[in-house]
Design a protein around this motif. Structure first.
Motif, PDB file in Angstrom:
ATOM      1  N   UNK A 233      36.514  31.807  53.285  1.00 48.08           N
ATOM      2  CA  UNK A 233      35.655  32.582  52.402  1.00 48.08           C
ATOM      3  C   UNK A 233      36.441  33.765  51.832  1.00 48.08           C
ATOM      4  N   UNK A 234      36.218  34.070  50.559  1.00 51.97           N
ATOM      5  CA  UNK A 234      36.962  35.114  49.861  1.00 51.97           C
ATOM      6  C   UNK A 234      36.010  36.080  49.180  1.00 51.97           C
ATOM      7  N   UNK A 235      36.449  37.325  49.056  1.00 53.61           N
ATOM      8  CA  UNK A 235      35.760  38.315  48.229  1.00 53.61           C
ATOM      9  C   UNK A 235      36.696  38.662  47.078  1.00 53.61           C
ATOM     10  N   UNK A 236      36.273  38.285  45.870  1.00 48.25           N
ATOM     11  CA  UNK A 236      37.082  38.537  44.670  1.00 48.25           C
ATOM     12  C   UNK A 236      36.745  39.920  44.142  1.00 48.25           C
ATOM     13  N   UNK A 237      37.735  40.781  44.110  1.00 44.84           N
ATOM     14  CA  UNK A 237      37.542  42.165  43.685  1.00 44.84           C
ATOM     15  C   UNK A 237      38.079  42.323  42.272  1.00 44.84           C
ATOM     16  N   UNK A 238      37.250  42.862  41.394  1.00 44.20           N
ATOM     17  CA  UNK A 238      37.664  43.080  40.015  1.00 44.20           C
ATOM     18  C   UNK A 238      38.861  44.026  39.971  1.00 44.20           C
ATOM     19  N   UNK A 239      40.002  43.590  39.414  1.00 42.33           N
ATOM     20  CA  UNK A 239      41.167  44.479  39.324  1.00 42.33           C
ATOM     21  C   UNK A 239      41.018  45.474  38.184  1.00 42.33           C
ATOM     22  N   UNK A 240      41.609  46.642  38.349  1.00 43.30           N
ATOM     23  CA  UNK A 240      41.468  47.703  37.350  1.00 43.30           C
ATOM     24  C   UNK A 240      42.028  47.296  35.997  1.00 43.30           C
ATOM     25  N   UNK A 241      42.988  46.394  35.988  1.00 44.93           N
ATOM     26  CA  UNK A 241      43.654  46.021  34.737  1.00 44.93           C
ATOM     27  C   UNK A 241      42.697  45.363  33.745  1.00 44.93           C
ATOM     28  N   UNK A 242      41.568  44.812  34.224  1.00 43.03           N
ATOM     29  CA  UNK A 242      40.581  44.184  33.335  1.00 43.03           C
ATOM     30  C   UNK A 242      39.414  45.108  32.985  1.00 43.03           C
ATOM     31  N   UNK A 243      39.404  46.325  33.498  1.00 41.18           N
ATOM     32  CA  UNK A 243      38.321  47.248  33.180  1.00 41.18           C
ATOM     33  C   UNK A 243      36.965  46.671  33.565  1.00 41.18           C
TER      34      UNK A 243
ATOM     35  N   UNK B 150      44.241  36.450  29.686  1.00 42.82           N
ATOM     36  CA  UNK B 150      43.126  37.369  29.475  1.00 42.82           C
ATOM     37  C   UNK B 150      43.640  38.740  29.030  1.00 42.82           C
ATOM     38  N   UNK B 151      42.912  39.439  28.153  1.00 45.35           N
ATOM     39  CA  UNK B 151      43.342  40.775  27.721  1.00 45.35           C
ATOM     40  C   UNK B 151      43.275  41.774  28.860  1.00 45.35           C
ATOM     41  N   UNK B 152      44.198  42.737  28.855  1.00 40.97           N
ATOM     42  CA  UNK B 152      44.277  43.747  29.904  1.00 40.97           C
ATOM     43  C   UNK B 152      44.224  45.153  29.312  1.00 40.97           C
ATOM     44  N   UNK B 153      43.981  46.125  30.165  1.00 46.01           N
ATOM     45  CA  UNK B 153      43.975  47.513  29.754  1.00 46.01           C
ATOM     46  C   UNK B 153      45.389  47.939  29.334  1.00 46.01           C
ATOM     47  N   UNK B 154      45.528  48.702  28.251  1.00 41.78           N
ATOM     48  CA  UNK B 154      46.868  49.137  27.829  1.00 41.78           C
ATOM     49  C   UNK B 154      47.473  50.126  28.808  1.00 41.78           C
ATOM     50  N   UNK B 155      48.806  50.150  28.843  1.00 36.22           N
ATOM     51  CA  UNK B 155      49.514  51.102  29.670  1.00 36.22           C
ATOM     52  C   UNK B 155      49.520  50.781  31.150  1.00 36.22           C
ATOM     53  N   UNK B 156      49.235  49.528  31.503  1.00 33.94           N
ATOM     54  CA  UNK B 156      49.200  49.133  32.902  1.00 33.94           C
ATOM     55  C   UNK B 156      50.028  47.863  33.049  1.00 33.94           C
ATOM     56  N   UNK B 157      50.068  47.309  34.275  1.00 31.85           N
ATOM     57  CA  UNK B 157      50.882  46.117  34.506  1.00 31.85           C
ATOM     58  C   UNK B 157      50.286  44.903  33.796  1.00 31.85           C
ATOM     59  N   UNK B 158      51.136  43.934  33.552  1.00 31.21           N
ATOM     60  CA  UNK B 158      50.701  42.667  32.975  1.00 31.21           C
ATOM     61  C   UNK B 158      50.718  41.620  34.084  1.00 31.21           C
ATOM     62  N   UNK B 159      49.560  41.178  34.561  1.00 28.45           N
ATOM     63  CA  UNK B 159      49.548  40.278  35.712  1.00 28.45           C
ATOM     64  C   UNK B 159      50.027  38.880  35.371  1.00 28.45           C
ATOM     65  N   UNK B 160      50.632  38.256  36.374  1.00 29.05           N
ATOM     66  CA  UNK B 160      50.978  36.843  36.268  1.00 29.05           C
ATOM     67  C   UNK B 160      49.707  36.008  36.478  1.00 29.05           C
ATOM     68  N   UNK B 161      49.829  34.704  36.300  1.00 29.54           N
ATOM     69  CA  UNK B 161      48.678  33.813  36.430  1.00 29.54           C
ATOM     70  C   UNK B 161      48.449  33.496  37.902  1.00 29.54           C
ATOM     71  N   UNK B 162      47.306  33.914  38.440  1.00 24.39           N
ATOM     72  CA  UNK B 162      46.972  33.673  39.849  1.00 24.39           C
ATOM     73  C   UNK B 162      45.527  33.185  39.916  1.00 24.39           C
ATOM     74  N   UNK B 163      45.304  31.882  39.781  1.00 25.70           N
ATOM     75  CA  UNK B 163      43.941  31.339  39.762  1.00 25.70           C
ATOM     76  C   UNK B 163      43.338  31.223  41.156  1.00 25.70           C
ATOM     77  N   UNK B 164      42.049  30.967  41.197  1.00 23.21           N
ATOM     78  CA  UNK B 164      41.323  30.865  42.449  1.00 23.21           C
ATOM     79  C   UNK B 164      41.892  29.763  43.352  1.00 23.21           C
ATOM     80  N   UNK B 165      42.341  28.672  42.762  1.00 20.00           N
ATOM     81  CA  UNK B 165      42.853  27.555  43.571  1.00 20.00           C
ATOM     82  C   UNK B 165      44.042  27.972  44.426  1.00 20.00           C
ATOM     83  N   UNK B 166      44.866  28.869  43.900  1.00 19.28           N
ATOM     84  CA  UNK B 166      46.079  29.271  44.620  1.00 19.28           C
ATOM     85  C   UNK B 166      45.737  30.073  45.869  1.00 19.28           C
TER      86      UNK B 166
END
Length: 272
Positions: free
Chosen positions: A56-66, A28-44
């Protein structure tokens, strides 16, 4: 090595919440000038949490995806109501899209005042009426010096407030710092606090430098605390992340078994 928490029966695990995780798609595309995340899917994260008795999980939108919440929303859609989400929302987002997010499990929006590609609260007044209509809250990743402004914003918005990572009240913060007064006002107004992100608070494992602060926070917001692992721990290099149980054990050590168990169940009140 921290051993997994003994796994409770399936029904009990379904009542246990990890209220702060992220999912990433390496493509997935990320915001420039920030970290490049590794692949961490929901199953993991589901498998890891389940091994520690959390269902139960709460998925929080990371800043890298804006404001592109696609990765998080896709993960929520895969699980048909099992988990919840916190989005980063552009004020131009239409009502139909907000309704779609709500149907998938989104229950709030996040402002990140810490990340170099975070988002500020300039849009809160525009969004507030639409958030109230859907019963959403505002989640803040903030520094201690931000709490005064956050308290003012919430006083006029009428929206629920959730403070990430112990409200930013780091281990080096003096007991007399004005941030504690601002936090007290937020607590009196009904704010919730995430017991999470210990390593973001100028503390090292096993995080005993934060013990007094956690106790002080717990006295202010009894019954309004949730726990989050902050998985996959983006502050660390890949392969060097803390073990899952190591960020849960401080809650038990400070609050005791019974109160810690209540914290892990509190997600039902805040998110479900």
């Amino acid at each position: 090595m921290v051993a997994p928490t003994p796994r409770p029966p399936e029904a009990a695990a379904a009542a246990h919440w990890d209220a702060h995780v992220h999912v990433f798609d390496a493509g997935a595309p990320t915001q420039p000038g920030h970290y490049r995340p590794a692949h961490h899917p929901i199953e993991r994260i589901e498998a890891l949490a389940a091994a520690h008795g959390v269902g139960r999980l709460v998925l929080v939108q990371p800043s890298v995806y804006g404001t592109d919440n696609g990765v998080m929303l896709q993960a929520l859609a895969q699980r048909q109501g099992r988990h919840r989400g916190i989005a980063v929302v552009d004020p131009a987002t239409g009502d139909a899209e907000l309704d779609r997010m709500h149907a998938l499990g989104v229950r709030g929006i996040r402002f990140n005042l810490v990340s170099p590609v975070g988002n500020g609260p300039r849009d809160l007044d525009v969004l507030a009426p639409r958030l109230r209509e859907r019963g959403w809250h505002v989640q803040w990743y903030a520094r201690p010096g931000d709490l005064e402004a956050i308290a003012r914003w919430h006083a006029r918005s009428g929206l629920g407030c959730v403070l990430d990572h112990l409200a930013g009240l780091h281990a080096e913060l003096p007991e007399s710092d004005p941030a504690w007064d601002a936090f007290a006002r937020l607590a009196e107004a009904g704010a919730w606090v995430k017991l999470s992100g210990w390593y973001r608070l100028r503390a090292q494992a096993p995080y005993r430098a934060l013990r007094a602060h956690v106790e002080r926070v717990a006295r202010r917001v009894p019954g309004r605390m949730v726990w989050g692992s902050d998985w996959p721990h983006t502050s660390f290099e890949e392969g060097r992340q803390p073990e899952y149980g190591s960020v849960w054990s401080p809650v038990v050590e400070v609050l005791g078994e019974a109160a810690a168990e209540a914290v892990r169940r509190n997600g039902a009140a805040l998110y479900a």
